[in-house]
Design an enzyme around this catalytic site. Structure first.
Site, PDB file in Angstrom:
ATOM      1  N   SER A   1       0.837  -1.377  -0.169  1.00 57.04           N
ATOM      2  CA  SER A   1       0.084  -0.030   0.049  1.00 57.04           C
ATOM      3  C   SER A   1       0.815   1.471   0.003  1.00 57.04           C
ATOM      4  CB  SER A   1      -1.154   0.092   1.140  1.00 57.04           C
ATOM      5  OG  SER A   1      -1.441  -1.109   1.395  1.00 57.04           O
TER       6      SER A   1
ATOM      7  N   HIS B   1      -2.342  -3.237  -6.700  1.00 59.99           N
ATOM      8  CA  HIS B   1      -3.051  -2.569  -5.323  1.00 59.99           C
ATOM      9  C   HIS B   1      -4.515  -2.920  -5.146  1.00 59.99           C
ATOM     10  CE1 HIS B   1      -3.967   0.268  -1.857  1.00 59.99           C
ATOM     11  NE2 HIS B   1      -3.226  -0.905  -1.465  1.00 59.99           N
TER      12      HIS B   1
ATOM     13  N   GLU C   1      -5.421  -0.593  -8.217  1.00 62.60           N
ATOM     14  CA  GLU C   1      -4.253   0.564  -8.557  1.00 62.60           C
ATOM     15  C   GLU C   1      -3.180  -0.368  -9.159  1.00 62.60           C
ATOM     16  OE1 GLU C   1      -4.771   4.377  -5.844  1.00 62.60           O
ATOM     17  OE2 GLU C   1      -3.593   2.376  -4.880  1.00 62.60           O
TER      18      GLU C   1
ATOM     19  N   ASN D   1      -4.808   5.711  -0.797  1.00 62.80           N
ATOM     20  CA  ASN D   1      -4.312   5.693   0.390  1.00 62.80           C
ATOM     21  C   ASN D   1      -3.425   7.258   0.751  1.00 62.80           C
ATOM     22  OD1 ASN D   1      -5.030   3.263   1.017  1.00 62.80           O
ATOM     23  ND2 ASN D   1      -3.103   1.852   0.947  1.00 62.80           N
TER      24      ASN D   1
HETATM   25  N1  LIG Z   1      -5.304  -4.439   5.054  1.00 58.75           N
HETATM   26  C1  LIG Z   1      -5.651  -3.797   4.094  1.00 58.75           C
HETATM   27  O1  LIG Z   1      -6.718  -3.162   4.111  1.00 58.75           O
HETATM   28  C2  LIG Z   1      -4.725  -3.587   3.069  1.00 58.75           C
HETATM   29  C3  LIG Z   1      -5.253  -3.069   1.628  1.00 58.75           C
HETATM   30  C4  LIG Z   1      -4.517  -3.232   0.603  1.00 58.75           C
HETATM   31  C5  LIG Z   1      -3.185  -3.439   0.688  1.00 58.75           C
HETATM   32  N2  LIG Z   1      -2.661  -3.894   1.690  1.00 58.75           N
HETATM   33  C6  LIG Z   1      -1.409  -4.369   1.480  1.00 58.75           C
HETATM   34  O2  LIG Z   1      -1.467  -5.757   1.576  1.00 58.75           O
HETATM   35  C7  LIG Z   1      -0.308  -6.443   2.227  1.00 58.75           C
HETATM   36  C8  LIG Z   1      -0.805  -7.323   3.336  1.00 58.75           C
HETATM   37  O3  LIG Z   1      -1.383  -6.895   4.198  1.00 58.75           O
HETATM   38  P1  LIG Z   1      -2.473  -7.490   5.105  1.00 58.75           P
HETATM   39  O4  LIG Z   1      -3.400  -6.535   5.962  1.00 58.75           O
HETATM   40  O5  LIG Z   1      -3.169  -8.402   4.393  1.00 58.75           O
HETATM   41  O6  LIG Z   1      -1.611  -8.118   6.168  1.00 58.75           O
HETATM   42  P2  LIG Z   1      -1.768  -9.442   7.391  1.00 58.75           P
HETATM   43  O7  LIG Z   1      -1.095  -9.236   8.347  1.00 58.75           O
HETATM   44  O8  LIG Z   1      -3.411  -9.616   7.588  1.00 58.75           O
HETATM   45  O9  LIG Z   1      -1.645 -10.804   6.460  1.00 58.75           O
HETATM   46  C9  LIG Z   1      -0.375 -10.941   6.370  1.00 58.75           C
HETATM   47  C10 LIG Z   1      -0.185 -12.308   5.972  1.00 58.75           C
HETATM   48  O10 LIG Z   1       1.237 -12.860   5.369  1.00 58.75           O
HETATM   49  C11 LIG Z   1       1.723 -13.930   5.797  1.00 58.75           C
HETATM   50  N3  LIG Z   1       3.157 -14.033   5.830  1.00 58.75           N
HETATM   51  C12 LIG Z   1       4.159 -13.582   6.688  1.00 58.75           C
HETATM   52  N4  LIG Z   1       5.400 -13.808   6.178  1.00 58.75           N
HETATM   53  C13 LIG Z   1       5.109 -14.566   5.269  1.00 58.75           C
HETATM   54  C14 LIG Z   1       6.102 -15.440   4.400  1.00 58.75           C
HETATM   55  N5  LIG Z   1       7.194 -15.191   4.502  1.00 58.75           N
HETATM   56  N6  LIG Z   1       5.573 -16.034   3.567  1.00 58.75           N
HETATM   57  C15 LIG Z   1       4.100 -16.084   3.463  1.00 58.75           C
HETATM   58  N7  LIG Z   1       3.371 -15.730   4.104  1.00 58.75           N
HETATM   59  C16 LIG Z   1       3.699 -14.628   4.823  1.00 58.75           C
HETATM   60  C17 LIG Z   1       1.243 -13.731   7.458  1.00 58.75           C
HETATM   61  O11 LIG Z   1       1.096 -15.111   8.095  1.00 58.75           O
HETATM   62  C18 LIG Z   1      -0.301 -13.226   7.139  1.00 58.75           C
HETATM   63  O12 LIG Z   1      -1.084 -14.424   7.019  1.00 58.75           O
HETATM   64  C19 LIG Z   1       0.615  -5.281   2.859  1.00 58.75           C
HETATM   65  O13 LIG Z   1       1.401  -5.007   1.919  1.00 58.75           O
HETATM   66  C20 LIG Z   1      -0.535  -4.192   2.985  1.00 58.75           C
HETATM   67  O14 LIG Z   1       0.094  -2.850   2.839  1.00 58.75           O
HETATM   68  C21 LIG Z   1      -3.524  -3.964   2.920  1.00 58.75           C
END
Ligand SMILES: NC(=O)c1ccc[n+]([C@@H]2O[C@H](COP(=O)([O-])OP(=O)(O)OC[C@H]3O[C@@H](n4cnc5c(N)ncnc54)[C@H](O)[C@@H]3O)[C@@H](O)[C@H]2O)c1
Length: 596
Positions: free
Chosen positions: A121, A142, A154, A192
């Protein structure tokens, strides 16, 4: 010919990853879903099952299609399972070093032609790409939360991403039924960059006890029509993820203090209060992962108990003024059964207001929303007057005269002499400090702000503004009156912009700055906020409706009171106002409305 994506990999099955898996599998694409451990994989599987089962229950997905969807997903621990996919999307936590390690590993594991995408993000896609030997095949895709629902994607190209890869990914988005905006690699991209300053500001309001979590969220939902309030949205995003995004945006985006995470966020993350995913964040949820909010120790009691808090009984209300707001407010009170005394500055003005109220009530009858008897009863409850002396025996006065401090102060000084003891004196000001008006009387404890939104008969929100001199009884009375009017009264402190304008206008101003910097177009920015965040209007649509002059004036007030450099009005906004492009009312603002 566009590249065929028959199998894709998703790395990380958390809040975003599990949803992204669903998006691909729903569209007939095979998915290799990868996690770091068996328990994490199981959590991802449970999330996917929960989401698809809910879709079946709501009738949005046939049971057979759900089963076919699940058959397309192959779950695995470790990146080695991704050796033959056409595209990988990484959705692991928002840490640059972690993402770089994963991309280096993906580069080794995946076929040379595989496209490697990140769902980051806020981190630099370019920095992630240079951890591989194929930065020209690295791109940002994204998605928005929840990925199966939100229409926007995006697509982020770096300076080295190959144009073919961009075109292939754009075609893929279309196949997934998504609308994409393609942009360059900048912190926070479009949505964002515009969203997180607002979210952080809302957390700051909560941290400083400016307003409660329920009131902040209700204000933005009811005042702006947003699908959810900022604190509920933080819980959905995940506080750990939100913290990382803010922290990165602060460092990458020019050290704008508005992106420096509010200290409370760090404390909550450290304490394990991560939002929905951990069952508790700003709100408490039924269980981890559940969207259902359950009451906790800070949940307020129902509003009908407000009378028990010392609210005074109100039966007769005076409304001073003859403009749009006064007219709407008279109607609102009369319809709700209050006796209303309307006071204007002359008999002619009274006649005009009376006509306007009648016209509006008649519209209600024509539309079938109001019975004729109720209209007649409402009109029968209103007395029309041109002298303030008729306010001697009212229980509440609502002032809605011109937005000029000297006029309001003089009026309140007169009311102080005329009105009976115990009356509540309310101002509808949207930008002046309520305390200035209160101190024009000898009874500042009885003075409160009642900030109605336009059109008052329609908008469900009222901001109840308490000054440092307002008594708890006065605030309770104001809140009880709002409830009796069928409106939600949110209580806040006496600061420029109250809740809604203070959170809304800096975001609009930021959108203008983004346009001015030529990062994106007005159309794409509007799309991003509507399709990525579910806003009813994009920022440029809204600015043209509100009026650029009004928006500039509010933004200037905020800047002058809070001295926040990031609140400085966008030069482009100033120039458009100077040029007379004020929005729809002059047929030209950010867009040309002359042919519509
Ligand atoms: N939460 C949101 O609203 C949102 C929206 C758009 C984009 N994002 C982006 O998406 C990405 C993930 O965010 P999230 O909120 O889903 O995080 P999250 O913490 O909910 O999930 C991350 C997952 O990655 C796994 N993980 C960690 N290390 C790993 C590895 N080495 N190999 C495989 N899996 C691994 C974890 O076990 C976890 O299940 C980030 O870059 C975030 O910025 C988040």
């Amino acid at each position: 010919m566009a590249r065929d994506f028959s199998t894709v990999g998703v790395v990380g099955l958390g809040t975003m990853g599990a949803g992204i898996v669903e998006v691909f599998a729903r569209n007939g694409i095979d998915v290799v879903a990868v996690e770091i451990s068996e328990p994490a994989l199981e959590r991802g599987r449970v999330t996917l099952t929960g989401s698809t089962d809910r879709a079946v229950a709501k009738g949005k997905l046939a049971a057979a299609d759900r089963d076919a969807l699940h058959e397309r997903v192959h779950f695995a621990v470790g990146l080695d399972a991704l050796h033959s996919v056409d595209l990988v999307i990484e959705a692991v936590p928002e840490h640059l070093d972690l993402k770089q390690r994963i991309f280096a590993e993906l580069d080794r594991v995946c076929r040379p032609e595989t496209i490697l995408a990140t769902n980051t993000s806020s981190l630099s896609v370019t920095e992630i790409s240079v951890a591989t030997s194929r930065p020209n095949q690295v791109i940002g895709i994204h998605f928005f939360n929840p990925a199966p629902v939100m229409k926007l994607v995006e697509v982020v190209r770096t300076v080295v991403t190959s144009p073919e890869v961009v075109a292939d990914v754009e075609a893929l988005c279309a196949r997934l039924g998504k609308v994409d905006v393609t942009i360059n690699d900048r912190a926070g991209f479009i949505a964002n960059a515009l969203l997180f300053g607002y979210l952080n500001h809302a957390v700051g309001m909560f941290e400083s006890h400016y307003a409660t979590r329920e009131d902040i969220d209700a204000a933005m939902k009811l005042g702006c029509g947003l699908p959810m309030g900022p604190l509920a949205l933080m819980d959905l995003i995940g506080l750990d993820t939100a913290y990382e995004i803010l922290d990165t945006m602060y460092r990458r985006g020019g050290r704008d203090r508005r992106h420096a995470p509010v200290p409370l966020l760090k404390q909550m993350v450290t304490a394990g209060l991560l939002g929905r995913k951990s069952g508790r964040g700003f709100y408490t949820y039924e269980r981890p992962g559940s969207p259902k909010v359950v009451p906790d120790e800070t949940t307020p009691l129902a509003t009908d108990t407000a009378l028990a808090d010392g609210a005074r009984a109100i039966t007769k209300v005076g409304v001073v003024g003859s403009g749009t707001m006064a007219t709407g407010i008279i109607e609102v009170f009369a319809k709700a059964g209050y006796e209303v005394v309307s006071v204007t500055r002359g008999v002619e003005k009274s006649a005009t207001v009376c006509e306007a109220v009648k016209t509006s009530l008649n519209k209600g009858v024509v539309r079938g929303k109001l019975a004729e008897d109720d209209r007649d009863a409402a009109l029968g409850r209103i007395t029309w007057s041109a002298t303030l002396d008729h306010l001697a025996d009212v229980d509440l006065v609502v002032e809605a005269v011109i937005e000029e401090l000297s006029v309001k102060k003089a009026l309140f000084a007169s009311l102080d002499e005329i009105c009976k003891p115990g009356v509540v004196l309310a101002t509808t000001t949207s930008s002046l400090p309520v305390i200035d008006v209160a101190m024009a009387t000898q009874r500042p404890a009885d003075v409160v702000g009642l900030h109605f939104f336009n059109p008052a008969p329609v908008m469900p929100l009222v901001e109840v503004v308490r000054t440092i001199r307002t008594s708890p009884e006065t605030t309770a009375t104001a809140r009880a009156v709002c409830a009796a009017l069928g409106k939600t009264g949110v209580v806040c402190g006496d600061r420029s912009g109250f809740i809604v304008n203070a959170l809304l206008f800096p975001y609009l101003n930021d959108a203008v700055k983004m346009l001015e910097a030529s990062y994106s177009t007005a159309d794409d920015i509007d799309h991003a906020m509507k399709l990525g965040c579910g806003y009813p209007m994009g920022p440029f649509e809204l600015l043209d409706v509100v009026g650029l002059d009004v928006s500039l004036a509010i933004q200037r007030e905020l800047y002058l009171e809070l001295r926040e450099p990031g609140f400085a009005p966008a030069p482009l906004l100033e120039h458009l106002v100077t040029a007379g492009y004020l929005g729809r009312k002059t047929r030209r603002g950010f867009r040309d409305h002359s042919h519509r």
